[in-house]
Design an enzyme around this catalytic site. Structure first.
Site, mmCIF file in Angstrom:
data_model
loop_
_atom_site.group_PDB
_atom_site.id
_atom_site.type_symbol
_atom_site.label_atom_id
_atom_site.label_comp_id
_atom_site.label_asym_id
_atom_site.label_seq_id
_atom_site.Cartn_x
_atom_site.Cartn_y
_atom_site.Cartn_z
ATOM 1 N N GLU A 136 30.167 44.611 33.482
ATOM 2 C CA GLU A 136 30.870 45.473 33.632
ATOM 3 C C GLU A 136 32.238 45.291 32.594
ATOM 4 O OE1 GLU A 136 35.007 43.699 36.574
ATOM 5 O OE2 GLU A 136 33.165 42.299 36.047
ATOM 6 N N GLU B 228 44.311 42.129 39.706
ATOM 7 C CA GLU B 228 43.733 41.049 40.124
ATOM 8 C C GLU B 228 44.136 40.296 40.152
ATOM 9 O OE1 GLU B 228 38.651 40.941 38.846
ATOM 10 O OE2 GLU B 228 40.472 40.466 37.083
#
Length: 375
Positions: free
Chosen positions: A157, A240
């Site tokens: 990622e 997030e």
């Protein structure tokens, strides 16, 4: 009572006017765009499609508190974000918009997964809206895997942190600084127990940017976290949040993946190679003469040599090569007169830089995405 001719003509005139108005209204309805109402999603992993080609997902997994996102014509906003989680752990969710495939949910018409070697460019644009009274990061995610999987977690990622508010930080630890896409970034590297994570943190908040996703993919390849034979499975942009987050929004998003003969390392031809890195070192500085040898059996037309400078080193000058990055992950590419590497042929370029601490050479090199041996 029988109507007079005058009344009859008036009635026919009113009827004609009414019919004309109805025809005009029908034409307007068939030609004018129909407004699309925003869609609010509160299901844990609920999603919807926007712009006919991207998926907006709620993607709440770190808390049982309510979270709702409202999909708009151009992106999404967080409509409700209850609760909070400790800032020294994982966030409570990742509401986002994406192109590609995420846990078998693939965006309409996507050409992802795509093998990295088949991608020439992957231009993308993003705009964010930020809020106060929340702890969060605004992140763009790039997912890579050795296989063209459309389900589950990928191997690597890449995160691009456009903004962070509060005492939150990327996974792992800082490993240096680099320049990607003409911007400076602090680089973090680590793992979350499931996949490798390479993060690029902006030194100050960015509200929008147009960039090439492949510039960051090349960084992962040069650091040994991906290979040209791997696949780009999705790109995602969102937030997030750890605390609150209502009002955060992606106000616009675009993503295109262009196929072509050049991949992350550029052009074609054999990439079997050997690299010699001869140095002259003094207190606080160094020079390096770098020689690339094509040890394959076919020519290489156009080359990019990727490597990572050890901590404490920074390049201040280079000759016979164009550089991307001056510290951390660096990519050197050919100039006009040395781009052709015949089988058994060589290209040489030079570097000058500063150094602190104990001097060491780069430990690995890759030419056009393939690992080289060292002389």
């Amino acid at each position: 009572m029988r109507p007079s001719p005058h009344h009859a003509r008036r009635a026919r005139g009113l009827l004609g006017a009414l019919l004309t108005s109805l025809v005009s209204l029908a034409a307007l309805l068939t030609t004018a765009p129909v407004a699309q109402a925003d869609t609010t999603i509160c299901d844990t992993f609920g999603s919807t499609t926007v712009q006919g080609r991207y998926v907006v997902q709620n993607n709440r997994w770190g808390t049982s508190a309510t979270q709702c996102v409202t999909a708009t014509d151009s992106g999404f906003r967080i409509a409700q974000a209850d609760g909070s989680v400790p800032t020294n752990g994982a966030p409570k969710s990742y509401p986002s918009i994406f192109n590609g495939c995420h846990y078998t949910n693939c965006s309409p018409g996507t050409n992802l997964p795509a093998q990295l070697s088949s991608i020439s460019t992957a231009p993308s644009s993003i705009s964010f809206n930020y809020v106060n009274n929340a702890v969060y990061d605004a992140a763009y995610d790039i997912w890579l895997d050795p296989t063209p999987r459309t389900d589950g977690v990928n191997r690597t990622e890449i995160m691009i942190w456009f903004n962070r508010v509060g005492s939150v930080q990327p996974i792992g630890s800082p490993v240096g600084n680099t320049n990607v896409g003409g911007r400076d970034w602090q680089v973090w590297s680590g793992g979350n127990g499931t996949n490798d994570v390479l993060s690029f943190v902006a030194p100050s908040a960015m509200s929008s940017w147009n960039f090439d996703v492949m510039d960051f993919v090349r960084q992962a390849v040069s650091r040994g976290l991906a290979q040209n034979s791997w696949y780009l499975t999705s790109v995602q942009a969102g937030f997030e949040p750890w605390q609150n987050g209502a009002g955060l929004a992606v106000t616009s998003f675009s993503s295109t993946v262009n196929k072509g003969s050049s991949g992350p390392g550029t052009p074609g031809g054999s990439t079997a190679c050997k690299v010699a890195y001869a140095t002259n070192v003094w207190q606080g500085g160094f020079t390096a003469d770098v020689t690339i040898t094509n040890t394959g059996t076919t020519p290489v037309s156009g080359w990019k040599l990727a490597f990572a400078l050890p901590s404490g080193q920074q390049i201040t000058n280079a000759w016979n090569a164009n550089l991307s990055g001056s510290s951390g992950a660096v990519t050197a590419s050919n100039v006009s007169h040395n781009g052709e590497l015949a089988a058994g042929g060589q290209a040489t370029f030079g570097l000058q830089g500063t150094s602190s601490g104990t001097f060491t050479k780069p430990s690995a090199f890759s030419l056009n995405g393939t690992a080289c041996t060292t002389a």
